[in-house]
Design an enzyme around this catalytic site. Sequence first.
Site, PDB file in Angstrom:
ATOM      1  N   MET A  74      27.734 -28.922 -73.944  1.00 22.29           N
ATOM      2  CA  MET A  74      27.323 -28.662 -74.882  1.00 22.29           C
ATOM      3  C   MET A  74      28.576 -28.913 -75.743  1.00 22.29           C
ATOM      4  O   MET A  74      29.343 -27.640 -76.913  1.00 22.29           O
ATOM      5  CB  MET A  74      27.171 -27.077 -74.840  1.00 22.29           C
ATOM      6  CG  MET A  74      25.784 -27.024 -74.783  1.00 22.29           C
ATOM      7  SD  MET A  74      24.870 -25.391 -74.743  1.00 22.29           S
ATOM      8  CE  MET A  74      26.199 -23.888 -74.261  1.00 22.29           C
TER       9      MET A  74
ATOM     10  N   SER B 213      33.086 -29.380 -76.822  1.00 19.33           N
ATOM     11  CA  SER B 213      34.641 -29.168 -76.350  1.00 19.33           C
ATOM     12  C   SER B 213      34.865 -28.971 -74.714  1.00 19.33           C
ATOM     13  O   SER B 213      34.980 -28.744 -74.121  1.00 19.33           O
ATOM     14  CB  SER B 213      33.997 -27.353 -76.275  1.00 19.33           C
ATOM     15  OG  SER B 213      34.784 -26.694 -77.665  1.00 19.33           O
TER      16      SER B 213
ATOM     17  N   GLY C 277      36.600 -30.899 -66.397  1.00 21.05           N
ATOM     18  CA  GLY C 277      35.318 -30.266 -65.678  1.00 21.05           C
ATOM     19  C   GLY C 277      34.385 -31.670 -66.053  1.00 21.05           C
ATOM     20  O   GLY C 277      33.415 -31.818 -65.619  1.00 21.05           O
ATOM     21  N   HIS C 278      34.232 -31.476 -67.237  1.00 22.31           N
ATOM     22  CA  HIS C 278      33.227 -32.405 -68.339  1.00 22.31           C
ATOM     23  C   HIS C 278      33.837 -33.890 -68.137  1.00 22.31           C
ATOM     24  O   HIS C 278      32.827 -35.361 -67.357  1.00 22.31           O
ATOM     25  CB  HIS C 278      33.134 -32.329 -69.698  1.00 22.31           C
ATOM     26  CG  HIS C 278      32.477 -31.181 -70.308  1.00 22.31           C
ATOM     27  ND1 HIS C 278      33.213 -30.590 -71.117  1.00 22.31           N
ATOM     28  CD2 HIS C 278      31.168 -30.456 -69.944  1.00 22.31           C
ATOM     29  CE1 HIS C 278      32.844 -29.755 -71.547  1.00 22.31           C
ATOM     30  NE2 HIS C 278      31.133 -29.414 -70.034  1.00 22.31           N
TER      31      HIS C 278
ATOM     32  N   GLN D 107      18.894 -21.507 -75.433  1.00 18.74           N
ATOM     33  CA  GLN D 107      19.091 -21.084 -74.079  1.00 18.74           C
ATOM     34  C   GLN D 107      20.158 -19.908 -74.979  1.00 18.74           C
ATOM     35  O   GLN D 107      21.301 -19.269 -73.858  1.00 18.74           O
ATOM     36  CB  GLN D 107      20.002 -22.204 -73.293  1.00 18.74           C
ATOM     37  CG  GLN D 107      21.252 -23.115 -73.795  1.00 18.74           C
ATOM     38  CD  GLN D 107      21.811 -23.844 -73.270  1.00 18.74           C
ATOM     39  OE1 GLN D 107      20.959 -25.214 -73.121  1.00 18.74           O
ATOM     40  NE2 GLN D 107      23.067 -23.208 -71.923  1.00 18.74           N
TER      41      GLN D 107
ATOM     42  N   ASP E  55      27.857 -24.286 -62.773  1.00 16.39           N
ATOM     43  CA  ASP E  55      26.775 -23.594 -63.874  1.00 16.39           C
ATOM     44  C   ASP E  55      25.210 -23.280 -61.719  1.00 16.39           C
ATOM     45  O   ASP E  55      24.812 -24.239 -62.183  1.00 16.39           O
ATOM     46  CB  ASP E  55      26.392 -23.849 -64.710  1.00 16.39           C
ATOM     47  CG  ASP E  55      27.282 -23.405 -65.414  1.00 16.39           C
ATOM     48  OD1 ASP E  55      27.598 -22.518 -66.024  1.00 16.39           O
ATOM     49  OD2 ASP E  55      27.743 -25.053 -65.561  1.00 16.39           O
TER      50      ASP E  55
ATOM     51  N   GLN F 147      22.017 -22.871 -62.582  1.00 11.90           N
ATOM     52  CA  GLN F 147      21.318 -23.851 -63.205  1.00 11.90           C
ATOM     53  C   GLN F 147      21.332 -25.062 -62.890  1.00 11.90           C
ATOM     54  O   GLN F 147      20.048 -25.862 -62.840  1.00 11.90           O
ATOM     55  CB  GLN F 147      22.241 -24.225 -64.266  1.00 11.90           C
ATOM     56  CG  GLN F 147      22.002 -25.041 -65.334  1.00 11.90           C
ATOM     57  CD  GLN F 147      23.170 -25.047 -66.115  1.00 11.90           C
ATOM     58  OE1 GLN F 147      23.290 -24.539 -67.928  1.00 11.90           O
ATOM     59  NE2 GLN F 147      23.483 -26.174 -66.343  1.00 11.90           N
TER      60      GLN F 147
ATOM     61  N   SER G 189      34.405 -24.133 -71.315  1.00 14.13           N
ATOM     62  CA  SER G 189      34.692 -24.581 -72.465  1.00 14.13           C
ATOM     63  C   SER G 189      34.721 -22.819 -73.465  1.00 14.13           C
ATOM     64  O   SER G 189      35.504 -22.877 -74.618  1.00 14.13           O
ATOM     65  CB  SER G 189      33.387 -24.362 -73.758  1.00 14.13           C
ATOM     66  OG  SER G 189      32.935 -26.346 -73.417  1.00 14.13           O
ATOM     67  N   ARG G 190      34.105 -21.846 -73.129  1.00 19.50           N
ATOM     68  CA  ARG G 190      34.630 -20.808 -72.944  1.00 19.50           C
ATOM     69  C   ARG G 190      36.056 -20.150 -73.306  1.00 19.50           C
ATOM     70  O   ARG G 190      36.278 -18.911 -73.609  1.00 19.50           O
ATOM     71  CB  ARG G 190      33.590 -19.551 -72.398  1.00 19.50           C
ATOM     72  CG  ARG G 190      32.230 -19.640 -73.202  1.00 19.50           C
ATOM     73  CD  ARG G 190      31.261 -18.449 -72.017  1.00 19.50           C
ATOM     74  NE  ARG G 190      29.666 -19.337 -72.255  1.00 19.50           N
ATOM     75  CZ  ARG G 190      28.849 -18.722 -73.568  1.00 19.50           C
ATOM     76  NH1 ARG G 190      29.531 -17.613 -74.681  1.00 19.50           N
ATOM     77  NH2 ARG G 190      27.784 -19.076 -73.492  1.00 19.50           N
TER      78      ARG G 190
HETATM   79  P1  AMP Z   1      28.616 -26.960 -71.183  1.00 15.74           P
HETATM   80  O1  AMP Z   1      28.730 -28.521 -71.643  1.00 15.74           O
HETATM   81  O2  AMP Z   1      29.038 -25.601 -70.194  1.00 15.74           O
HETATM   82  O3  AMP Z   1      27.434 -26.462 -70.875  1.00 15.74           O
HETATM   83  O4  AMP Z   1      28.219 -27.667 -69.627  1.00 15.74           O
HETATM   84  C1  AMP Z   1      28.346 -29.354 -69.327  1.00 15.74           C
HETATM   85  C2  AMP Z   1      27.837 -29.478 -67.777  1.00 15.74           C
HETATM   86  O5  AMP Z   1      29.636 -29.246 -67.081  1.00 15.74           O
HETATM   87  C3  AMP Z   1      27.194 -28.352 -66.579  1.00 15.74           C
HETATM   88  O6  AMP Z   1      26.537 -29.482 -65.891  1.00 15.74           O
HETATM   89  C4  AMP Z   1      27.829 -27.833 -66.239  1.00 15.74           C
HETATM   90  O7  AMP Z   1      28.015 -27.005 -65.246  1.00 15.74           O
HETATM   91  C5  AMP Z   1      29.816 -29.104 -66.127  1.00 15.74           C
HETATM   92  N1  AMP Z   1      31.105 -28.334 -66.267  1.00 15.74           N
HETATM   93  C6  AMP Z   1      31.236 -26.838 -66.555  1.00 15.74           C
HETATM   94  N2  AMP Z   1      32.488 -26.870 -66.109  1.00 15.74           N
HETATM   95  C7  AMP Z   1      33.133 -27.438 -65.040  1.00 15.74           C
HETATM   96  C8  AMP Z   1      33.686 -27.554 -64.311  1.00 15.74           C
HETATM   97  N3  AMP Z   1      35.208 -26.726 -64.173  1.00 15.74           N
HETATM   98  N4  AMP Z   1      33.725 -28.130 -62.896  1.00 15.74           N
HETATM   99  C9  AMP Z   1      33.023 -29.322 -63.119  1.00 15.74           C
HETATM  100  N5  AMP Z   1      31.868 -29.195 -63.942  1.00 15.74           N
HETATM  101  C10 AMP Z   1      31.819 -28.317 -64.577  1.00 15.74           C
END
Ligand code: AMP
Length: 270
Positions: free
Chosen positions: A26, A28, A32-33, A57, A146, A149, A181-182
């Site tokens: 999503m 930002s 992690g991404h 969502q 997540d 998820q 992102s939050r």
């Molecule tokens: P989001 O942009 O928050 O929807 O996350 C996109 C993907 O990145 C999802 O598969 C998340 O589980 C993964 N994700 C988010 N934060 C992390 C993190 N700190 N480490 C690894 N994967 C992450």
Amino acid sequence: MKILRNNLDLNVALKKEQNIGFVPTMGSIHKGHESLIKQSKKKCKVTIVSIFINPKQFNNKNDYRNYPKNLKKDLKILHKIKTDFVYIPTITDVFRKKRKQKINLNKKDIVLCAKFRKGHFEGVLDVMDRLTNLIKPNKIFMGEKDFQQLFLLKKFIEKKYKSKIIGCKTIRDKNGLAYSSRNSLLNDNQLKLAAKITRNLLSLRKSLTKVNDVKKLMNNEYKRMSKEFHIKIEYFELRNKKNLRKVKEIKNSKIFIAYYINKIRLIDNF
Ligand code: AMP
């Protein structure tokens, strides 16, 4: 790096590609991404990252409105780490076709976030169904951050498509806090508090292996953290990591937490 802004561009770009790795986000973009993208680049021939804030969502309009956005910076990072394709669809691109069958969760899956965020995972499954159908990836890389998820999508997508869901470990900063992102919605003090809570939970994980009464220690910690950190804890549970059933023993388990710092909801698992 090629930016794809609609489904026609997407179809043309991916037509001849094989062994596609897909990283849904999503935006930002954070470390992690980036780790998911690196995994995809290692295991697949081409990598496509989507940036799409999925309205379906969000169970709270304000949360959707305030969700951090940073497209310019995102593209800069994605370019730097040599992403092949970035797909930035509009809501109409993704939700053009009407669903034939409504998505419903199994009753036993309505735990943790599914219990507290009504409609959230139905929205996640819906969008991932559509994106998987459009992109037809060989592998989809998703974070354990997540965990629920990942658990629900693995069951749903792998039953319906040939795509494999690859779970990737949570990436944390030097203070232990999971990138999210939050986090950009938190001020410095709130970030320090989130890191302190995380350190507390990392050490609790170790303590749980040394006690007989796991349930008692979990209960005590729940009370202590609520009081000491002045946070609202939405759930704090030990569950089996294979089936997400509640457990009283530490083997094959994970601690799951969702809590609020001011109005920002954070989740993690250990
Ligand atoms: P989001 O942009 O928050 O929807 O996350 C996109 C993907 O990145 C999802 O598969 C998340 O589980 C993964 N994700 C988010 N934060 C992390 C993190 N700190 N480490 C690894 N994967 C992450």
